[in-house]
Design a protein around this motif. Structure first.
Motif, short mmCIF file in Angstrom:
data_model
loop_
_atom_site.label_atom_id
_atom_site.label_comp_id
_atom_site.label_asym_id
_atom_site.label_seq_id
_atom_site.Cartn_x
_atom_site.Cartn_y
_atom_site.Cartn_z
N ILE A 296 0.86 -1.19 0.00
CA ILE A 296 0.00 0.00 0.00
C ILE A 296 0.88 1.23 0.00
O ILE A 296 2.03 1.19 0.43
CB ILE A 296 -0.95 0.06 1.24
CG1 ILE A 296 -0.15 0.06 2.54
CG2 ILE A 296 -1.98 -1.05 1.20
CD1 ILE A 296 -0.99 0.26 3.79
N ASN B 270 -4.10 0.82 -2.65
CA ASN B 270 -3.73 -0.60 -2.68
C ASN B 270 -2.85 -0.84 -3.90
O ASN B 270 -3.32 -0.82 -5.02
CB ASN B 270 -4.98 -1.47 -2.73
CG ASN B 270 -4.66 -2.95 -2.72
OD1 ASN B 270 -3.50 -3.35 -2.70
ND2 ASN B 270 -5.70 -3.76 -2.75
N SER C 174 -1.04 -3.69 -4.12
CA SER C 174 -0.84 -5.14 -4.21
C SER C 174 -1.79 -5.72 -5.27
O SER C 174 -2.77 -5.08 -5.64
CB SER C 174 -1.10 -5.80 -2.85
OG SER C 174 -2.49 -5.90 -2.62
N THR D 9 -7.10 -8.03 -3.20
CA THR D 9 -8.07 -7.15 -2.57
C THR D 9 -7.88 -7.17 -1.06
O THR D 9 -7.76 -8.23 -0.44
CB THR D 9 -9.51 -7.58 -2.93
OG1 THR D 9 -9.66 -7.51 -4.35
CG2 THR D 9 -10.55 -6.69 -2.27
N ILE D 10 -7.86 -5.98 -0.47
CA ILE D 10 -7.67 -5.83 0.98
C ILE D 10 -9.03 -5.87 1.68
O ILE D 10 -9.97 -5.19 1.28
CB ILE D 10 -6.93 -4.52 1.29
CG1 ILE D 10 -5.50 -4.59 0.74
CG2 ILE D 10 -6.94 -4.24 2.79
CD1 ILE D 10 -4.74 -3.28 0.85
N ILE E 282 -7.41 -3.01 7.11
CA ILE E 282 -6.09 -2.43 7.41
C ILE E 282 -6.17 -1.89 8.83
O ILE E 282 -7.09 -1.15 9.16
CB ILE E 282 -5.70 -1.29 6.45
CG1 ILE E 282 -5.75 -1.73 5.00
CG2 ILE E 282 -4.31 -0.75 6.81
CD1 ILE E 282 -5.54 -0.59 4.01
N GLY F 114 -12.45 -2.66 4.30
CA GLY F 114 -12.56 -2.63 2.85
C GLY F 114 -13.94 -3.06 2.40
O GLY F 114 -14.90 -2.87 3.12
N LEU G 84 -10.91 -3.11 -0.51
CA LEU G 84 -10.12 -2.15 -1.26
C LEU G 84 -9.42 -2.93 -2.37
O LEU G 84 -8.49 -3.68 -2.13
CB LEU G 84 -9.10 -1.45 -0.36
CG LEU G 84 -8.32 -0.30 -0.96
CD1 LEU G 84 -9.25 0.83 -1.38
CD2 LEU G 84 -7.28 0.22 0.02
N PRO H 265 -7.31 -3.97 -5.84
CA PRO H 265 -5.99 -3.59 -6.34
C PRO H 265 -6.09 -2.32 -7.20
O PRO H 265 -7.00 -2.19 -8.03
CB PRO H 265 -5.58 -4.79 -7.21
CG PRO H 265 -6.34 -5.94 -6.63
CD PRO H 265 -7.65 -5.36 -6.19
N THR I 244 -8.14 3.36 -4.22
CA THR I 244 -7.86 4.15 -3.04
C THR I 244 -9.14 4.27 -2.22
O THR I 244 -10.23 4.00 -2.73
CB THR I 244 -7.31 5.55 -3.42
OG1 THR I 244 -7.03 6.28 -2.22
CG2 THR I 244 -8.28 6.32 -4.27
N ILE J 246 -2.26 -5.75 7.50
CA ILE J 246 -3.18 -5.86 6.37
C ILE J 246 -3.74 -7.28 6.33
O ILE J 246 -2.97 -8.25 6.43
CB ILE J 246 -2.48 -5.54 5.04
CG1 ILE J 246 -1.93 -4.10 5.06
CG2 ILE J 246 -3.42 -5.75 3.86
CD1 ILE J 246 -1.05 -3.76 3.88
N TYR K 144 -6.03 -9.61 3.79
CA TYR K 144 -6.60 -9.69 2.45
C TYR K 144 -7.89 -10.51 2.48
O TYR K 144 -8.20 -11.19 3.46
CB TYR K 144 -5.59 -10.33 1.50
CG TYR K 144 -4.38 -9.46 1.29
CD1 TYR K 144 -4.43 -8.36 0.43
CD2 TYR K 144 -3.19 -9.71 1.95
CE1 TYR K 144 -3.31 -7.54 0.24
CE2 TYR K 144 -2.07 -8.91 1.77
CZ TYR K 144 -2.15 -7.83 0.91
OH TYR K 144 -1.06 -7.03 0.73
#
Length: 178
Positions: free
Chosen positions: A44, A68, A70, A73-74, A77, A107, A109, A111, A114, A149, A151
């Motif tokens: 991130i 994000n 990565s 998907t988050i 956080i 999330g 959130l 990939p 924001t 984090i 996922y």
């Protein structure tokens, strides 16, 4: 594969006007974007981050904008933040007596996404916002000490060295002090 997509995605953001959603300048500019997407150790990017001036009761709010970078998907956080006064001493909350607090983002959130443009008090905001994290009128800034984090596949990572995630120089951050 992702490394090949980064220049294409960045070009799309800039050329199609999506840059109004993901403000490249909030995240350190195009070079910071490219570096983050190329480095798997930077899942991130933290753009705008800091405390706001204490309110009349000494309550200190925090804002954090995250991107994000990565390929996953988050889900959540968790940020661990420590409050400091203007001479650099950690400052405890007057209620809990703790200077380090955690704030949680929920999330999903995706990939490349924001947490921008969430609705807050009837207006759009470009960051997540947490109210009255600490109560102490001598607080002037906060540091981000650790990030956890989770996922969507329930894998978790912990980042203790947050410096590579932060796009602005300086460890202790604040906004709009009078």
């Amino acid at each position: 594969m992702l490394k090949k997509l980064v220049p294409v995605l960045l070009s799309v953001f800039v050329l199609t006007g999506c840059s109004s959603f993901v403000k490249v300048d909030h995240f350190g500019g195009l070079k910071a974007f490219e570096k983050a997407y190329a480095d798997p150790e930077v899942p991130i990017l933290i753009g705008e981050f800091g405390t706001l001036s204490p309110n009349s009761a000494g309550g200190v709010n925090v804002q954090i904008q995250v991107l994000n970078t990565s390929p996953k998907t988050i889900k959540y956080i968790t940020y661990w933040l420590t409050a400091y006064n203007r001479v650099g001493d950690s400052v405890p909350d007057k209620i809990t007596k703790r200077s380090t607090k955690r704030v949680d983002y929920t999330g999903p959130l995706d990939p490349g996404a924001t947490n921008a443009q969430k609705e807050l008090y009837g207006r759009n905001t470009t960051t997540d916002y947490w109210e009255n994290i600490w109560y102490n009128s001598s607080i002037r800034c906060a540091t981000m000490d650790k990030v956890e984090i989770t996922y969507m596949d329930n894998t978790e990572i912990q980042i203790r060295d947050t410096a590579p995630l932060l796009t602005r120089e300086g460890k202790c951050r604040n906004f709009r002090y009078n």
